[in-house]
Design a protein around this motif. Structure first.
Motif, mmCIF file in Angstrom:
data_model
loop_
_atom_site.group_PDB
_atom_site.id
_atom_site.type_symbol
_atom_site.label_atom_id
_atom_site.label_comp_id
_atom_site.label_asym_id
_atom_site.label_seq_id
_atom_site.Cartn_x
_atom_site.Cartn_y
_atom_site.Cartn_z
ATOM 1 N N MET A 1 0.852 -1.182 0.000
ATOM 2 C CA MET A 1 0.000 0.000 0.000
ATOM 3 C C MET A 1 0.886 1.230 0.000
ATOM 4 O O MET A 1 1.808 1.343 0.794
ATOM 5 N N LYS A 2 0.613 2.125 -0.861
ATOM 6 C CA LYS A 2 1.392 3.357 -0.978
ATOM 7 C C LYS A 2 0.593 4.504 -0.385
ATOM 8 O O LYS A 2 -0.548 4.742 -0.761
ATOM 9 N N ILE A 3 1.190 5.197 0.581
ATOM 10 C CA ILE A 3 0.538 6.364 1.170
ATOM 11 C C ILE A 3 1.079 7.609 0.478
ATOM 12 O O ILE A 3 2.264 7.697 0.161
ATOM 13 N N THR A 4 0.207 8.546 0.224
ATOM 14 C CA THR A 4 0.612 9.738 -0.515
ATOM 15 C C THR A 4 0.826 10.922 0.419
ATOM 16 O O THR A 4 0.348 10.929 1.561
ATOM 17 N N ARG A 5 1.505 11.891 -0.108
ATOM 18 C CA ARG A 5 1.743 13.125 0.640
ATOM 19 C C ARG A 5 0.412 13.820 0.961
ATOM 20 O O ARG A 5 0.229 14.359 2.047
ATOM 21 N N GLN A 6 -0.528 13.769 0.026
ATOM 22 C CA GLN A 6 -1.836 14.404 0.237
ATOM 23 C C GLN A 6 -2.578 13.732 1.390
ATOM 24 O O GLN A 6 -3.260 14.416 2.164
ATOM 25 N N GLU A 7 -2.463 12.413 1.534
ATOM 26 C CA GLU A 7 -3.112 11.717 2.643
ATOM 27 C C GLU A 7 -2.505 12.127 3.980
ATOM 28 O O GLU A 7 -3.223 12.336 4.964
ATOM 29 N N VAL A 8 -1.197 12.273 4.017
ATOM 30 C CA VAL A 8 -0.529 12.719 5.250
ATOM 31 C C VAL A 8 -0.952 14.146 5.582
ATOM 32 O O VAL A 8 -1.250 14.455 6.739
ATOM 33 N N GLU A 9 -1.004 15.009 4.588
ATOM 34 C CA GLU A 9 -1.448 16.390 4.826
ATOM 35 C C GLU A 9 -2.892 16.421 5.324
ATOM 36 O O GLU A 9 -3.231 17.194 6.218
ATOM 37 N N HIS A 10 -3.737 15.559 4.750
ATOM 38 C CA HIS A 10 -5.145 15.508 5.156
ATOM 39 C C HIS A 10 -5.267 15.061 6.617
ATOM 40 O O HIS A 10 -5.995 15.682 7.409
ATOM 41 N N VAL A 11 -4.567 14.004 6.989
ATOM 42 C CA VAL A 11 -4.616 13.514 8.371
ATOM 43 C C VAL A 11 -4.023 14.551 9.325
ATOM 44 O O VAL A 11 -4.537 14.766 10.421
ATOM 45 N N ALA A 12 -2.958 15.219 8.929
ATOM 46 C CA ALA A 12 -2.356 16.268 9.762
ATOM 47 C C ALA A 12 -3.351 17.409 9.979
ATOM 48 O O ALA A 12 -3.479 17.931 11.083
ATOM 49 N N ARG A 13 -4.072 17.763 8.925
ATOM 50 C CA ARG A 13 -5.066 18.835 9.044
ATOM 51 C C ARG A 13 -6.204 18.402 9.978
ATOM 52 O O ARG A 13 -6.639 19.171 10.833
ATOM 53 N N LEU A 14 -6.670 17.162 9.844
ATOM 54 C CA LEU A 14 -7.721 16.662 10.732
ATOM 55 C C LEU A 14 -7.242 16.603 12.182
ATOM 56 O O LEU A 14 -8.025 16.805 13.113
ATOM 57 N N SER A 15 -5.961 16.317 12.370
ATOM 58 C CA SER A 15 -5.384 16.226 13.713
ATOM 59 C C SER A 15 -4.943 17.576 14.242
ATOM 60 O O SER A 15 -4.430 17.676 15.353
ATOM 61 N N ARG A 16 -5.106 18.591 13.439
ATOM 62 C CA ARG A 16 -4.690 19.955 13.775
ATOM 63 C C ARG A 16 -3.191 20.018 14.093
ATOM 64 O O ARG A 16 -2.758 20.633 15.062
ATOM 65 N N LEU A 17 -2.414 19.325 13.253
ATOM 66 C CA LEU A 17 -0.962 19.345 13.378
ATOM 67 C C LEU A 17 -0.383 20.258 12.316
ATOM 68 O O LEU A 17 -0.718 20.125 11.133
ATOM 69 N N ALA A 18 0.466 21.172 12.732
ATOM 70 C CA ALA A 18 1.158 22.041 11.792
ATOM 71 C C ALA A 18 2.504 21.402 11.479
ATOM 72 O O ALA A 18 3.422 21.446 12.291
ATOM 73 N N LEU A 19 2.615 20.783 10.306
ATOM 74 C CA LEU A 19 3.848 20.100 9.927
ATOM 75 C C LEU A 19 4.573 20.876 8.847
ATOM 76 O O LEU A 19 3.956 21.395 7.909
ATOM 77 N N ALA A 20 5.874 20.938 8.991
ATOM 78 C CA ALA A 20 6.710 21.567 7.965
ATOM 79 C C ALA A 20 6.770 20.637 6.765
ATOM 80 O O ALA A 20 6.577 19.420 6.887
ATOM 81 N N PRO A 21 7.048 21.170 5.567
ATOM 82 C CA PRO A 21 7.132 20.316 4.375
ATOM 83 C C PRO A 21 8.133 19.160 4.531
ATOM 84 O O PRO A 21 7.870 18.049 4.071
ATOM 85 N N ALA A 22 9.241 19.406 5.208
ATOM 86 C CA ALA A 22 10.233 18.341 5.410
ATOM 87 C C ALA A 22 9.663 17.249 6.321
ATOM 88 O O ALA A 22 9.929 16.057 6.110
ATOM 89 N N GLU A 23 8.894 17.658 7.326
ATOM 90 C CA GLU A 23 8.275 16.684 8.223
ATOM 91 C C GLU A 23 7.249 15.832 7.482
ATOM 92 O O GLU A 23 7.154 14.621 7.710
ATOM 93 N N ILE A 24 6.508 16.460 6.599
ATOM 94 C CA ILE A 24 5.503 15.719 5.827
ATOM 95 C C ILE A 24 6.187 14.667 4.963
ATOM 96 O O ILE A 24 5.733 13.523 4.883
ATOM 97 N N ASP A 25 7.304 15.037 4.325
ATOM 98 C CA ASP A 25 8.044 14.073 3.502
ATOM 99 C C ASP A 25 8.566 12.921 4.353
ATOM 100 O O ASP A 25 8.469 11.761 3.957
ATOM 101 N N THR A 26 9.119 13.242 5.518
ATOM 102 C CA THR A 26 9.653 12.207 6.409
ATOM 103 C C THR A 26 8.547 11.267 6.877
ATOM 104 O O THR A 26 8.692 10.041 6.828
#
Length: 95
Positions: A1-26
Protein backbone atom coordinates in the motif's frame (compact mmCIF):
# COMPACT_ATOMS: atom_id res chain seq x y z
CA UNK A 1 0.00 0.00 0.00
CA UNK A 2 1.39 3.36 -0.98
CA UNK A 3 0.54 6.36 1.17
CA UNK A 4 0.61 9.74 -0.52
CA UNK A 5 1.74 13.12 0.64
CA UNK A 6 -1.84 14.40 0.24
CA UNK A 7 -3.11 11.72 2.64
CA UNK A 8 -0.53 12.72 5.25
CA UNK A 9 -1.45 16.39 4.83
CA UNK A 10 -5.14 15.51 5.16
CA UNK A 11 -4.62 13.51 8.37
CA UNK A 12 -2.36 16.27 9.76
CA UNK A 13 -5.07 18.84 9.04
CA UNK A 14 -7.72 16.66 10.73
CA UNK A 15 -5.38 16.23 13.71
CA UNK A 16 -4.69 19.95 13.77
CA UNK A 17 -0.96 19.35 13.38
CA UNK A 18 1.16 22.04 11.79
CA UNK A 19 3.85 20.10 9.93
CA UNK A 20 6.71 21.57 7.97
CA UNK A 21 7.13 20.32 4.37
CA UNK A 22 10.23 18.34 5.41
CA UNK A 23 8.27 16.68 8.22
CA UNK A 24 5.50 15.72 5.83
CA UNK A 25 8.04 14.07 3.50
CA UNK A 26 9.65 12.21 6.41
CA UNK A 27 6.31 11.03 7.83
CA UNK A 28 5.09 9.97 4.38
CA UNK A 29 8.15 7.77 3.94
CA UNK A 30 7.90 6.32 7.45
CA UNK A 31 4.20 5.53 7.13
CA UNK A 32 4.77 3.97 3.72
CA UNK A 33 7.45 1.69 5.22
CA UNK A 34 5.17 0.80 8.12
CA UNK A 35 2.24 -0.06 5.86
CA UNK A 36 4.58 -2.10 3.66
CA UNK A 37 5.62 -4.12 6.71
CA UNK A 38 1.98 -4.67 7.71
CA UNK A 39 1.24 -5.82 4.16
CA UNK A 40 4.11 -8.29 4.44
CA UNK A 41 2.61 -9.62 7.71
CA UNK A 42 -0.71 -10.15 5.91
CA UNK A 43 1.03 -12.73 3.72
CA UNK A 44 1.48 -15.05 6.73
CA UNK A 45 -0.80 -18.07 7.07
CA UNK A 46 -2.72 -17.55 10.32
CA UNK A 47 -5.27 -20.34 9.94
CA UNK A 48 -5.71 -22.21 13.20
CA UNK A 49 -4.25 -19.39 15.30
CA UNK A 50 -6.63 -18.15 17.98
CA UNK A 51 -6.96 -14.33 18.12
CA UNK A 52 -5.87 -12.83 21.44
CA UNK A 53 -6.61 -9.56 23.16
CA UNK A 54 -3.57 -9.79 25.45
CA UNK A 55 -0.16 -11.34 25.05
CA UNK A 56 -0.33 -12.88 28.51
CA UNK A 57 -3.35 -14.32 30.34
CA UNK A 58 -5.09 -11.78 32.54
CA UNK A 59 -7.32 -12.26 35.54
CA UNK A 60 -9.71 -9.95 37.32
CA UNK A 61 -7.70 -7.95 39.85
CA UNK A 62 -10.74 -6.89 41.87
CA UNK A 63 -11.36 -8.23 45.36
CA UNK A 64 -14.55 -10.02 46.28
CA UNK A 65 -17.44 -7.86 47.49
CA UNK A 66 -17.83 -7.86 51.26
CA UNK A 67 -20.61 -6.28 53.28
CA UNK A 68 -19.10 -3.95 55.88
CA UNK A 69 -20.42 -1.25 58.16
CA UNK A 70 -20.24 2.29 56.78
CA UNK A 71 -18.09 4.98 58.39
CA UNK A 72 -21.14 6.85 59.68
CA UNK A 73 -22.52 10.29 58.99
CA UNK A 74 -20.51 12.17 61.62
CA UNK A 75 -17.21 10.71 60.48
CA UNK A 76 -18.03 11.32 56.80
CA UNK A 77 -18.71 15.01 57.49
CA UNK A 78 -15.83 15.39 59.95
CA UNK A 79 -13.37 16.95 57.46
CA UNK A 80 -15.93 18.83 55.39
CA UNK A 81 -15.19 22.55 55.29
CA UNK A 82 -18.89 23.22 55.72
CA UNK A 83 -21.89 20.98 56.38
CA UNK A 84 -25.54 21.56 57.08
CA UNK A 85 -27.82 18.98 58.67
CA UNK A 86 -26.58 15.73 57.10
CA UNK A 87 -25.16 17.17 53.84
CA UNK A 88 -21.96 18.66 52.46
CA UNK A 89 -22.32 22.36 51.64
CA UNK A 90 -20.61 23.30 48.36
CA UNK A 91 -20.54 26.49 46.31
CA UNK A 92 -23.38 26.92 43.84
CA UNK A 93 -22.19 26.08 40.32
CA UNK A 94 -25.43 26.40 38.34
CA UNK A 95 -27.34 29.64 38.21
Amino acid sequence: MKITRQEVEHVARLSRLALAPAEIDTITGQLDQLLGYVEKLNELDTTGIVPTAHAVPMENAFRADEVKASIGLERALQNAPQSEESCFVVPKVIE
